[in-house]
Design a protein around this motif. Structure first.
Motif, PDB file in Angstrom:
ATOM      1  N   ARG A 159       0.822  -1.208   0.000  1.00 15.38           N
ATOM      2  CA  ARG A 159       0.000   0.000   0.000  1.00 15.38           C
ATOM      3  C   ARG A 159       0.855   1.257   0.000  1.00 15.38           C
ATOM      4  N   ARG A 160       1.975   1.226   0.675  1.00 17.75           N
ATOM      5  CA  ARG A 160       2.808   2.438   0.763  1.00 17.75           C
ATOM      6  C   ARG A 160       3.443   2.813  -0.576  1.00 17.75           C
ATOM      7  N   ASN A 161       3.469   1.889  -1.542  1.00 15.43           N
ATOM      8  CA  ASN A 161       4.065   2.169  -2.843  1.00 15.43           C
ATOM      9  C   ASN A 161       3.058   2.563  -3.913  1.00 15.43           C
ATOM     10  N   VAL A 162       1.811   2.729  -3.530  1.00 21.06           N
ATOM     11  CA  VAL A 162       0.770   3.064  -4.495  1.00 21.06           C
ATOM     12  C   VAL A 162       0.740   4.578  -4.673  1.00 21.06           C
ATOM     13  N   ASN A 163       0.640   5.035  -5.920  1.00 22.62           N
ATOM     14  CA  ASN A 163       0.607   6.486  -6.153  1.00 22.62           C
ATOM     15  C   ASN A 163      -0.794   7.045  -5.890  1.00 22.62           C
ATOM     16  N   SER A 164      -0.886   8.383  -5.876  1.00 24.06           N
ATOM     17  CA  SER A 164      -2.133   9.050  -5.475  1.00 24.06           C
ATOM     18  C   SER A 164      -3.299   8.764  -6.430  1.00 24.06           C
ATOM     19  N   VAL A 165      -3.031   8.661  -7.707  1.00 20.19           N
ATOM     20  CA  VAL A 165      -4.101   8.369  -8.665  1.00 20.19           C
ATOM     21  C   VAL A 165      -4.576   6.931  -8.492  1.00 20.19           C
ATOM     22  N   GLU A 166      -3.635   6.023  -8.403  1.00 19.57           N
ATOM     23  CA  GLU A 166      -3.985   4.607  -8.288  1.00 19.57           C
ATOM     24  C   GLU A 166      -4.738   4.308  -6.992  1.00 19.57           C
ATOM     25  N   ILE A 167      -4.325   4.919  -5.871  1.00 16.28           N
ATOM     26  CA  ILE A 167      -5.015   4.629  -4.607  1.00 16.28           C
ATOM     27  C   ILE A 167      -6.456   5.121  -4.658  1.00 16.28           C
ATOM     28  N   SER A 168      -6.688   6.246  -5.329  1.00 19.90           N
ATOM     29  CA  SER A 168      -8.067   6.732  -5.481  1.00 19.90           C
ATOM     30  C   SER A 168      -8.903   5.728  -6.270  1.00 19.90           C
ATOM     31  N   GLU A 169      -8.323   5.170  -7.320  1.00 16.93           N
ATOM     32  CA  GLU A 169      -9.035   4.169  -8.123  1.00 16.93           C
ATOM     33  C   GLU A 169      -9.283   2.896  -7.324  1.00 16.93           C
ATOM     34  N   ILE A 170      -8.314   2.493  -6.508  1.00 14.53           N
ATOM     35  CA  ILE A 170      -8.466   1.285  -5.691  1.00 14.53           C
ATOM     36  C   ILE A 170      -9.557   1.497  -4.641  1.00 14.53           C
ATOM     37  N   ILE A 171      -9.582   2.674  -4.007  1.00 14.73           N
ATOM     38  CA  ILE A 171     -10.619   2.975  -3.022  1.00 14.73           C
ATOM     39  C   ILE A 171     -11.994   2.915  -3.674  1.00 14.73           C
ATOM     40  N   GLU A 172     -12.135   3.531  -4.830  1.00 17.63           N
ATOM     41  CA  GLU A 172     -13.409   3.521  -5.553  1.00 17.63           C
ATOM     42  C   GLU A 172     -13.816   2.089  -5.910  1.00 17.63           C
ATOM     43  N   TYR A 173     -12.863   1.302  -6.385  1.00 19.63           N
ATOM     44  CA  TYR A 173     -13.127  -0.088  -6.746  1.00 19.63           C
ATOM     45  C   TYR A 173     -13.568  -0.884  -5.509  1.00 19.63           C
ATOM     46  N   ALA A 174     -12.852  -0.716  -4.392  1.00 14.06           N
ATOM     47  CA  ALA A 174     -13.166  -1.454  -3.164  1.00 14.06           C
ATOM     48  C   ALA A 174     -14.532  -1.054  -2.616  1.00 14.06           C
ATOM     49  N   ARG A 175     -14.850   0.231  -2.653  1.00 12.35           N
ATOM     50  CA  ARG A 175     -16.172   0.684  -2.188  1.00 12.35           C
ATOM     51  C   ARG A 175     -17.287   0.099  -3.044  1.00 12.35           C
ATOM     52  N   ALA A 176     -17.110   0.132  -4.356  1.00 15.89           N
ATOM     53  CA  ALA A 176     -18.131  -0.436  -5.253  1.00 15.89           C
ATOM     54  C   ALA A 176     -18.306  -1.922  -4.979  1.00 15.89           C
ATOM     55  N   PHE A 177     -17.198  -2.634  -4.804  1.00 13.94           N
ATOM     56  CA  PHE A 177     -17.243  -4.060  -4.486  1.00 13.94           C
ATOM     57  C   PHE A 177     -18.049  -4.286  -3.206  1.00 13.94           C
ATOM     58  N   GLY A 178     -17.756  -3.510  -2.184  1.00  6.38           N
ATOM     59  CA  GLY A 178     -18.448  -3.661  -0.906  1.00  6.38           C
ATOM     60  C   GLY A 178     -19.918  -3.316  -0.987  1.00  6.38           C
ATOM     61  N   VAL A 179     -20.250  -2.200  -1.624  1.00  5.51           N
ATOM     62  CA  VAL A 179     -21.651  -1.773  -1.747  1.00  5.51           C
ATOM     63  C   VAL A 179     -22.468  -2.835  -2.465  1.00  5.51           C
TER      64      VAL A 179
END
Length: 116
Positions: free
Chosen positions: A79-99
């Motif tokens: 997680r510490r090596n993920v850039n700012s754009v990618e982490i935003s996309e991962i958060i969005e993906y994880a939230r959609a998965f959870g919802v």
């Protein structure tokens, strides 16, 4: 690329904790898994979505296979090596998965309470 901010890491941690607390895996089981397991599951699925290849190799002890979305040249995605754009996309993906699976995220619960 810019590194992810502490706020982005905090948001990702909260999303992973909410999924870990509420979503048994695999479907139909009652098994809850921790944040590290959910990071591996979600980043592996996210990487496949991005057309990044995962590597699966025979285990060194001969008992099954290892991989979990790891790139054995670079090692597991951290997680510490993920850039700012990618982490935003991962958060969005994880939230959609959870919802899609009924996870209620604390962030949304707090906003609903403030609105009431």
């Amino acid at each position: 690329m810019r590194r992810a901010t502490p706020e982005q890491h905090g948001a990702l941690q909260a999303v992973l904790e909410d999924i870990a607390r509420q979503l048994p895996w695999p479907p139909g089981s009652t098994d809850l898994h921790g944040v590290p397991t959910w990071w591996e599951l979600l980043i592996a699925a996210f990487d496949r979505l991005q057309k990044r290849e995962a590597v699966l190799l025979p285990a060194i002890d001969g008992e099954g296979f290892d991989g979990n979305g790891m790139d054995f040249v670079r090692g597991p995605r951290r997680r510490r090596n993920v850039n700012s754009v990618e982490i935003s996309e991962i958060i969005e993906y994880a939230r959609a998965f959870g919802v899609e699976r009924g996870v209620v995220f604390r962030e949304f619960e707090q906003k609903e309470r403030r609105a009431a």
